[in-house]
Enzyme design. Structure first.
Site, PDB file in Angstrom:
ATOM      1  N   GLY A 128     -10.653  -1.301   4.202  1.00  0.00           N
ATOM      2  CA  GLY A 128      -9.660  -1.360   5.287  1.00  0.00           C
ATOM      3  C   GLY A 128      -9.513  -0.018   5.970  1.00  0.00           C
ATOM      4  N   HIS A 165      -2.113  -4.280   8.406  1.00  0.00           N
ATOM      5  CA  HIS A 165      -3.362  -5.026   8.542  1.00  0.00           C
ATOM      6  C   HIS A 165      -4.495  -4.078   8.941  1.00  0.00           C
ATOM      7  CE1 HIS A 165      -6.022  -8.062  10.691  1.00  0.00           C
ATOM      8  NE2 HIS A 165      -6.038  -8.377   9.419  1.00  0.00           N
ATOM      9  N   GLY A 166      -5.345  -3.763   7.971  1.00  0.00           N
ATOM     10  CA  GLY A 166      -6.369  -2.742   8.166  1.00  0.00           C
ATOM     11  C   GLY A 166      -7.291  -3.020   9.332  1.00  0.00           C
ATOM     12  N   THR A 169       0.852  -1.196   0.000  1.00  0.00           N
ATOM     13  CA  THR A 169       0.000   0.000   0.000  1.00  0.00           C
ATOM     14  C   THR A 169       0.887   1.246   0.000  1.00  0.00           C
ATOM     15  OG1 THR A 169      -1.909  -0.922   1.082  1.00  0.00           O
ATOM     16  CG2 THR A 169      -1.405   1.312   1.686  1.00  0.00           C
ATOM     17  N   ARG A 195     -14.992  -5.190   0.955  1.00  0.00           N
ATOM     18  CA  ARG A 195     -14.198  -4.967   2.175  1.00  0.00           C
ATOM     19  C   ARG A 195     -13.497  -3.605   2.094  1.00  0.00           C
ATOM     20  NH1 ARG A 195      -8.522  -3.890   3.261  1.00  0.00           N
ATOM     21  NH2 ARG A 195      -8.044  -4.694   5.322  1.00  0.00           N
TER      22      ARG A 195
HETATM   23  N1  ASP Z   1      -3.815  -1.093   5.198  1.00  0.00           N
HETATM   24  C1  ASP Z   1      -4.215  -1.696   3.941  1.00  0.00           C
HETATM   25  C2  ASP Z   1      -5.546  -2.379   4.140  1.00  0.00           C
HETATM   26  O1  ASP Z   1      -5.737  -3.058   5.122  1.00  0.00           O
HETATM   27  C3  ASP Z   1      -3.238  -2.694   3.414  1.00  0.00           C
HETATM   28  C4  ASP Z   1      -1.801  -2.249   3.441  1.00  0.00           C
HETATM   29  O2  ASP Z   1      -1.428  -1.285   4.068  1.00  0.00           O
HETATM   30  O3  ASP Z   1      -1.011  -2.889   2.771  1.00  0.00           O
HETATM   31  O4  ASP Z   1      -6.359  -2.277   3.268  1.00  0.00           O
END
Ligand code: ASP
Length: 293
Positions: free
Chosen positions: A192, A215-216, A162, A190
């Protein structure tokens, strides 16, 4: 207007594993992004414009999970999330949007209209079309790398990639922005942390700005970016980054990373994952890396 601050931008390319084979590519991509943002800051442009420009560069880069090159849902589609915020608490965000190459710019347009903060799915796409953004055909955002990851089984692939940016401009204004395809193999619909104000990003004119990755579902529950920006009352940007990640890991068991900039033009970056590509650019030049220090 006479400058009141020393402009600086920090960007990241996701809290992840990052194989050695991709290390240089990810650092170079982050440097190009920081450079695009800093060019705007150096001309006296706004932190908001700098963050949008920096994130657009990363959205175009197939090394990163945002825009072109986003990871795929379990049905094999792209659905992106993005947000942008400034220190006056103006914000725009889009979530679960099918096939937009530059969702950060749609989020920016929403911020400018001031009508809503967050639009999702088809509603976000309707807004994007109204504003003159054209969704790409569904397959156009799927890079060879994301197709390959999907075919190998994305659940085993811990790469996140991300992207995000935080900036301070010469007028002392702060901003941050995020953009992501989310997590690999996610359910349709979904959303995040990335497009959620307070979790994925936050900016406060009195303190600074933050952008999160990881991890969102964990980041959301500790409202991690707001937590980090609030720490800037007492702590440096680096200490705030470390405290926010420690809090998220301790409370949820999740993994992630964060970048920050404070009003004194100090930046911070920290991750609990093996790596997180980052780059910082100021008038002193550009620095980049993939590890915490
Ligand atoms: N935070 C993002 C999500 O959970 C994923 C990431 O940062 O890679 O959608």
């Amino acid at each position: 207007m006479a400058p009141v601050a020393t402009p600086v931008i920090i960007v990241h390319g996701g809290a992840a594993t990052v194989d050695d084979s991709r290390r240089e590519l990810c650092m170079a991509g982050c440097e190009r992004s920081a450079n695009a943002g800093f060019e705007i800051l150096a001309r006296g442009g706004s932190a908001l414009d700098a963050c949008e420009a920096a994130v657009r560069v990363l959205e175009d880069d197939p090394e990163f999970n945002a825009g072109y090159g986003s990871v795929l849902t379990r049905l094999g589609h792209v659905e992106v999330d993005a947000a942008i915020m400034d220190g006056d608490l103006r914000a725009g965000a889009v979530g679960a949007v099918p096939w937009l190459r530059h969702p950060v710019s749609v989020a920016r347009r929403l911020l400018e209209t001031g009508e809503h903060v967050l639009l999702v799915a088809d509603g976000a796409l309707d807004f994007a079309r109204e504003q003159g953004f054209f969704g790409e055909p569904p397959h156009a955002l799927i890079s060879a790398r994301s197709r390959d990851r999907f075919e190998r089984g994305q659940k085993k692939d811990k790469s996140a990639d991300t992207v995000g940016a935080c900036a301070l401009d010469a007028q002392g204004r702060v901003a941050s922005a995020t953009s992501t395809g989310g997590i690999a193999g996610k359910r349709r619909g979904r959303v995040g942390d990335s497009p959620i104000v307070g979790a994925g990003l936050y900016a406060d004119r009195a303190l600074g700005a933050a952008a999160a990755t990881g991890h969102g579902e964990s980041i959301l529950r500790v409202v991690m970016s707001k937590f980090a920006v609030d720490r800037l009352r007492e702590d440096s940007a680096q200490a705030a980054a470390e405290m926010a990640i420690d809090e998220m890991v301790r409370r949820t068991g999740g993994e992630g990373g964060i970048i920050l900039v404070d009003k004194q033009a100090r930046t911070g970056h920290y991750c609990s994952t093996p790596r997180m590509p980052w780059a910082v650019q100021s008038s002193a030049g550009v620095q980049s890396g993939v590890e915490n220090s």
